[in-house]
Design an enzyme around this catalytic site. Sequence first.
Site, PDB file in Angstrom:
ATOM      1  N   ASN A   1     -25.129 -10.945 -21.685  1.00 15.92           N
ATOM      2  CA  ASN A   1     -23.866 -11.341 -22.263  1.00 15.92           C
ATOM      3  C   ASN A   1     -23.787 -12.869 -22.326  1.00 15.92           C
ATOM      4  OD1 ASN A   1     -21.196 -11.128 -23.280  1.00 15.92           O
ATOM      5  ND2 ASN A   1     -20.911  -9.244 -22.098  1.00 15.92           N
TER       6      ASN A   1
ATOM      7  N   HIS B   1     -35.687 -26.660  -4.572  1.00 25.18           N
ATOM      8  CA  HIS B   1     -36.044 -28.019  -4.164  1.00 25.18           C
ATOM      9  C   HIS B   1     -36.289 -28.051  -2.665  1.00 25.18           C
ATOM     10  CE1 HIS B   1     -34.853 -29.589  -8.090  1.00 25.18           C
ATOM     11  NE2 HIS B   1     -33.839 -28.741  -8.017  1.00 25.18           N
TER      12      HIS B   1
ATOM     13  N   GLY C   1     -20.559 -10.146 -13.737  1.00 21.15           N
ATOM     14  CA  GLY C   1     -20.240 -11.482 -14.224  1.00 21.15           C
ATOM     15  C   GLY C   1     -20.167 -12.539 -13.133  1.00 21.15           C
TER      16      GLY C   1
ATOM     17  N   THR D   1     -28.938 -13.724  -2.142  1.00 21.60           N
ATOM     18  CA  THR D   1     -29.885 -14.610  -1.455  1.00 21.60           C
ATOM     19  C   THR D   1     -31.067 -13.857  -0.864  1.00 21.60           C
ATOM     20  OG1 THR D   1     -28.654 -14.439   0.621  1.00 21.60           O
ATOM     21  CG2 THR D   1     -28.054 -16.250  -0.871  1.00 21.60           C
ATOM     22  N   LYS D   2     -30.963 -12.519  -0.784  1.00 21.83           N
ATOM     23  CA  LYS D   2     -32.020 -11.690  -0.192  1.00 21.83           C
ATOM     24  C   LYS D   2     -32.279 -10.490  -1.085  1.00 21.83           C
ATOM     25  CE  LYS D   2     -30.871 -13.124   4.378  1.00 21.83           C
ATOM     26  NZ  LYS D   2     -30.662 -12.935   5.734  1.00 21.83           N
TER      27      LYS D   2
ATOM     28  N   LYS E   1     -22.321  -0.031  -0.761  1.00 20.57           N
ATOM     29  CA  LYS E   1     -22.539   1.410  -0.683  1.00 20.57           C
ATOM     30  C   LYS E   1     -23.712   1.784  -1.568  1.00 20.57           C
ATOM     31  CE  LYS E   1     -19.290   2.705  -4.354  1.00 20.57           C
ATOM     32  NZ  LYS E   1     -18.119   3.510  -4.698  1.00 20.57           N
TER      33      LYS E   1
END
Length: 187
Positions: free
Chosen positions: A83, A113, A140, A163-164, A181
């Site tokens: 989108n 970085h 979104g 992040t994982k 869930k």
Amino acid sequence: MTEKEKMLAGEWYLAADPELVRERMHARKLLKKLNDSAPEDPEFRVQLVRELLGKAGKNIWIEPPFFCDYGYNIEVGDDCFFNFNCIVLDVTPVKMGDRVLIAPNVQFYAATHPTEAKTRGELWEFGKPITIGSDVWIGGGSIICPGVTIGDKSIVAAGSVVTKDVPPGVIVGGNPAKFIKEVPPSN
């Protein structure tokens, strides 16, 4: 190794390397054409997407505006939809399976970085590949961080920062994204 070879291998590299600057400029020119294209000319848009991306499956649609670093490190399967206003920092591979739905303002950050200030100040960078399975929905405003894999049939709730790694068949959300869930079974 060249700076490009180091970049693709996920090693430290200098983005100011002339070859990489040329390749980013090539992508920017294609992106400008795509982002300025007429909505009544979908064939032209698909042609530009196929020229830009490393792999573009059948029935792929990218709703402009779209932004990326190189394009050639992005591989997208069949029946995928991006989108408005998505960003892919593709210094290393960003791969997506089939039937991936990406909501507006989603960002994929394969680039990263160093944490050490002196090295970061010398403009060194590196990347970690991102892999998205098939039948994934990314809500979104989500951010997918370097090195993340999202398993098949998973859902990332809107506004999440992933992040994982996300296992297959689950819903995650939040900052940082956490398990909410399991995805209900299909009928």
